[in-house]
Design a protein around this motif. Structure first.
Motif, PDB file in Angstrom:
ATOM      1  N   ASP A 308      54.028  19.856  28.634  1.00 44.05           N
ATOM      2  CA  ASP A 308      53.060  19.937  27.538  1.00 44.05           C
ATOM      3  C   ASP A 308      51.910  18.975  27.825  1.00 44.05           C
ATOM      4  N   ILE A 309      50.718  19.527  28.010  1.00 43.58           N
ATOM      5  CA  ILE A 309      49.549  18.721  28.370  1.00 43.58           C
ATOM      6  C   ILE A 309      48.735  18.437  27.114  1.00 43.58           C
ATOM      7  N   PRO A 310      48.567  17.173  26.719  1.00 37.41           N
ATOM      8  CA  PRO A 310      47.764  16.851  25.535  1.00 37.41           C
ATOM      9  C   PRO A 310      46.298  17.240  25.730  1.00 37.41           C
ATOM     10  N   ALA A 311      45.656  17.615  24.647  1.00 40.51           N
ATOM     11  CA  ALA A 311      44.251  18.025  24.724  1.00 40.51           C
ATOM     12  C   ALA A 311      43.351  16.883  25.182  1.00 40.51           C
ATOM     13  N   ALA A 312      43.777  15.647  24.922  1.00 39.95           N
ATOM     14  CA  ALA A 312      42.929  14.497  25.244  1.00 39.95           C
ATOM     15  C   ALA A 312      42.725  14.306  26.739  1.00 39.95           C
ATOM     16  N   ILE A 313      43.602  14.874  27.588  1.00 36.28           N
ATOM     17  CA  ILE A 313      43.484  14.619  29.024  1.00 36.28           C
ATOM     18  C   ILE A 313      43.041  15.849  29.807  1.00 36.28           C
ATOM     19  N   THR A 314      42.879  16.999  29.151  1.00 38.15           N
ATOM     20  CA  THR A 314      42.457  18.201  29.870  1.00 38.15           C
ATOM     21  C   THR A 314      40.940  18.262  29.949  1.00 38.15           C
ATOM     22  N   LYS A 315      40.441  18.913  30.970  1.00 41.16           N
ATOM     23  CA  LYS A 315      38.993  19.026  31.151  1.00 41.16           C
ATOM     24  C   LYS A 315      38.363  19.869  30.054  1.00 41.16           C
ATOM     25  N   ALA A 316      39.088  20.908  29.596  1.00 43.86           N
ATOM     26  CA  ALA A 316      38.564  21.785  28.549  1.00 43.86           C
ATOM     27  C   ALA A 316      38.755  21.208  27.153  1.00 43.86           C
ATOM     28  N   GLY A 317      39.533  20.113  27.033  1.00 45.37           N
ATOM     29  CA  GLY A 317      39.773  19.515  25.726  1.00 45.37           C
ATOM     30  C   GLY A 317      40.727  20.313  24.862  1.00 45.37           C
ATOM     31  N   GLU A 318      41.551  21.157  25.479  1.00 46.34           N
ATOM     32  CA  GLU A 318      42.514  21.969  24.738  1.00 46.34           C
ATOM     33  C   GLU A 318      43.922  21.711  25.271  1.00 46.34           C
ATOM     34  N   ALA A 319      44.887  21.618  24.354  1.00 46.40           N
ATOM     35  CA  ALA A 319      46.273  21.411  24.759  1.00 46.40           C
ATOM     36  C   ALA A 319      46.805  22.657  25.465  1.00 46.40           C
ATOM     37  N   ALA A 320      47.770  22.451  26.351  1.00 50.88           N
ATOM     38  CA  ALA A 320      48.339  23.573  27.103  1.00 50.88           C
ATOM     39  C   ALA A 320      49.800  23.281  27.419  1.00 50.88           C
ATOM     40  N   SER A 321      50.568  24.350  27.617  1.00 51.30           N
ATOM     41  CA  SER A 321      51.974  24.240  28.006  1.00 51.30           C
ATOM     42  C   SER A 321      52.181  25.043  29.282  1.00 51.30           C
ATOM     43  N   ILE A 322      52.808  24.412  30.276  1.00 53.36           N
ATOM     44  CA  ILE A 322      53.009  25.044  31.582  1.00 53.36           C
ATOM     45  C   ILE A 322      54.500  25.056  31.899  1.00 53.36           C
ATOM     46  N   PRO A 323      55.064  26.216  32.245  1.00 55.61           N
ATOM     47  CA  PRO A 323      56.483  26.256  32.632  1.00 55.61           C
ATOM     48  C   PRO A 323      56.694  25.574  33.979  1.00 55.61           C
ATOM     49  N   ILE A 324      57.837  24.924  34.134  1.00 51.56           N
ATOM     50  CA  ILE A 324      58.177  24.225  35.376  1.00 51.56           C
ATOM     51  C   ILE A 324      59.302  24.983  36.068  1.00 51.56           C
ATOM     52  N   ARG A 325      59.112  25.279  37.347  1.00 51.24           N
ATOM     53  CA  ARG A 325      60.135  26.002  38.095  1.00 51.24           C
ATOM     54  C   ARG A 325      61.412  25.175  38.176  1.00 51.24           C
ATOM     55  N   ALA A 326      62.554  25.853  38.250  1.00 54.19           N
ATOM     56  CA  ALA A 326      63.854  25.181  38.160  1.00 54.19           C
ATOM     57  C   ALA A 326      64.032  24.129  39.249  1.00 54.19           C
ATOM     58  N   ASP A 327      63.621  24.433  40.502  1.00 52.64           N
ATOM     59  CA  ASP A 327      63.824  23.458  41.575  1.00 52.64           C
ATOM     60  C   ASP A 327      62.964  22.214  41.369  1.00 52.64           C
ATOM     61  N   LEU A 328      61.732  22.396  40.874  1.00 50.54           N
ATOM     62  CA  LEU A 328      60.881  21.239  40.595  1.00 50.54           C
ATOM     63  C   LEU A 328      61.432  20.440  39.422  1.00 50.54           C
ATOM     64  N   ALA A 329      61.955  21.133  38.400  1.00 51.97           N
ATOM     65  CA  ALA A 329      62.541  20.439  37.251  1.00 51.97           C
ATOM     66  C   ALA A 329      63.724  19.574  37.683  1.00 51.97           C
ATOM     67  N   ALA A 330      64.556  20.106  38.588  1.00 52.43           N
ATOM     68  CA  ALA A 330      65.704  19.336  39.074  1.00 52.43           C
ATOM     69  C   ALA A 330      65.247  18.101  39.845  1.00 52.43           C
ATOM     70  N   GLU A 331      64.197  18.247  40.658  1.00 54.57           N
ATOM     71  CA  GLU A 331      63.696  17.104  41.427  1.00 54.57           C
ATOM     72  C   GLU A 331      63.072  16.056  40.511  1.00 54.57           C
ATOM     73  N   LEU A 332      62.376  16.490  39.459  1.00 53.11           N
ATOM     74  CA  LEU A 332      61.789  15.538  38.518  1.00 53.11           C
ATOM     75  C   LEU A 332      62.878  14.797  37.744  1.00 53.11           C
ATOM     76  N   THR A 333      63.945  15.509  37.387  1.00 53.86           N
ATOM     77  CA  THR A 333      65.061  14.860  36.698  1.00 53.86           C
ATOM     78  C   THR A 333      65.694  13.790  37.580  1.00 53.86           C
ATOM     79  N   ALA A 334      65.909  14.132  38.849  1.00 55.12           N
ATOM     80  CA  ALA A 334      66.478  13.161  39.787  1.00 55.12           C
ATOM     81  C   ALA A 334      65.528  11.985  40.003  1.00 55.12           C
ATOM     82  N   TRP A 335      64.224  12.271  40.020  1.00 58.34           N
ATOM     83  CA  TRP A 335      63.229  11.210  40.206  1.00 58.34           C
ATOM     84  C   TRP A 335      63.260  10.224  39.043  1.00 58.34           C
TER      85      TRP A 335
END
Length: 377
Positions: A308-335
């Motif tokens: 979930d990307i807050p609107a305050a940090i996006t270039k367009a000034g709008e909040a956004a939600s991006i799905p994370i692929r399972a393998d990347l999610a597992a690596e981020l959890t381990a990180w």
């Protein structure tokens, strides 16, 4: 003719959920709803201060907050009318006109304005450099000195080739590869245009003197054509980014010159590979990923992870939600586990400011050419 009046507004209160907790929006602010009376109608109130409505020198209707005292507000309204009339005739009062203050003082206020807008430090630094270069070259000492003529001359010279230095078959020819591109020219123009628009809104200038200048937006003159890495190149890059700190351990030192331990080098390489992989798989910009915290990442279910990307940090000034692929999610959890379950307010990655330079070194270590006939990586 200026008029004064007291504005009516609807009273609001913080919205709460079924448990009585305040509801926050994506930008971090609390959600507000109108206060209702017993009949279910919005409760209105009258402002304490008077509001002035007048027509400026450009013929635009403006509103300005007055005082609680009606007589003082009427006097201020008359002053604004006289000032607008003088400006419409091209007459400026040197005693109180904001446009005649030294431009250095105005720039200090503009930097504060950019910081209040949550502009990134990199954007503020680049804007400062561009504006200072324009001001020195054009000789602008005050905001009132900003005119289209000198600026157009500066922008035109910006795109001219450098002095003729290279000789081919006895003839001196210019090195056109060093000339500024239309896109670079537009970034300089955008910097000064934003300053002028801010000055007009703050009533520091009567009008925008740069309205006759427009952006070039020449898509045909691309100085650095970009290319996408192939799947094989991406795999090699991630592997090289992970391994390079250990492979080049003798060059890796802390700021005070202390050599890094093998564990620190391993962590550095793992983080760098994860940064590249996250950028590729989410499409985030470097500055956006730099500001992402663990509170913005939902890793409860690796097969249904979201960013979930807050609107305050996006270039367009709008909040956004991006799905994370399972393998990347597992690596981020381990990180996160490896980092010791950091607090939700902590950034996910510590991205270096010179990431582009680091990327070039990682590409070289992976045996990937940064520049090819297809473009720049």
């Amino acid at each position: 003719m200026a008029r004064i009046f007291k504005q009516q507004y609807a009273k609001t209160t913080v919205a709460r959920d079924a448990d009585g907790k305040a509801i926050r929006l994506a930008n971090g602010r609390y959600k507000c709803v109108p206060c209702l009376d017993a009949a279910g109608q919005p409760i209105t109130a009258t402002a304490k201060k008077w509001t002035i409505e007048y027509t400026d020198a450009a013929g635009k209707v403006r509103r300005k907050s007055g005082y609680t005292d009606k007589l003082a507000t009427e006097q201020l309204a008359a002053k604004l009318e006289r000032k607008a009339a003088r400006r419409a005739e091209g007459v400026f009062d040197a005693t109180d006109d904001e446009s005649l203050r030294p431009i250095g003082e105005q720039l200090d206020e503009y930097w504060q304005h950019l910081e209040a807008k949550k502009a990134t430090p990199r954007h503020i630094t680049e804007t400062k450099a561009k504006l200072q270069k324009i001001i020195r070259a054009c000789g602008f000492a005050r905001l009132l000195d900003v005119q289209a003529g000198p600026l157009e001359c500066f922008l035109s010279k910006l795109m001219l080739p450098p002095p003729k230095t290279e000789k081919v078959r006895g003839q001196t020819i210019p090195d056109r590869a060093r000339g500024r591109s239309p896109r670079t020219r537009d970034t300089y123009f955008s910097a000064i245009r934003s300053l002028v628009r801010w000055a007009v809104k703050r009533d520091k200038l009567p009008r925008n003197p740069l309205e006759t200048i427009s952006e070039l937006r020449d898509e045909g003159d691309v100085r650095r054509k970009r290319r996408a890495l192939t799947d094989d190149e991406l795999r090699r890059l991630l592997k090289a980014a992970h391994a390079r700190p250990l492979d080049q351990a003798r060059f890796m030192k802390k700021r005070k010159g202390t050599p890094l331990t093998p564990e620190e080098l391993e962590e550095m390489g793992l983080q760098r590979a994860l940064i590249y992989k996250t950028l590729v798989m989410t499409g985030l910009r470097e500055d956006e990923l730099r500001q992402i915290t663990w509170a913005d990442v939902d890793l409860k279910d690796p097969n249904n992870a979201w960013l979930d990307i807050p609107a305050a940090i996006t270039k367009a000034g709008e909040a956004a939600s991006i799905p994370i692929r399972a393998d990347l999610a597992a690596e981020l959890t381990a990180w996160r586990k490896q980092r010791g379950r950091q607090a939700a307010s902590r950034p996910v990655f510590a991205i270096p400011q010179n990431l582009a330079r680091v990327l070039k070194k990682d590409l070289k270590h992976a045996g990937i050419d940064y520049r090819t006939k297809a473009g720049y990586a």
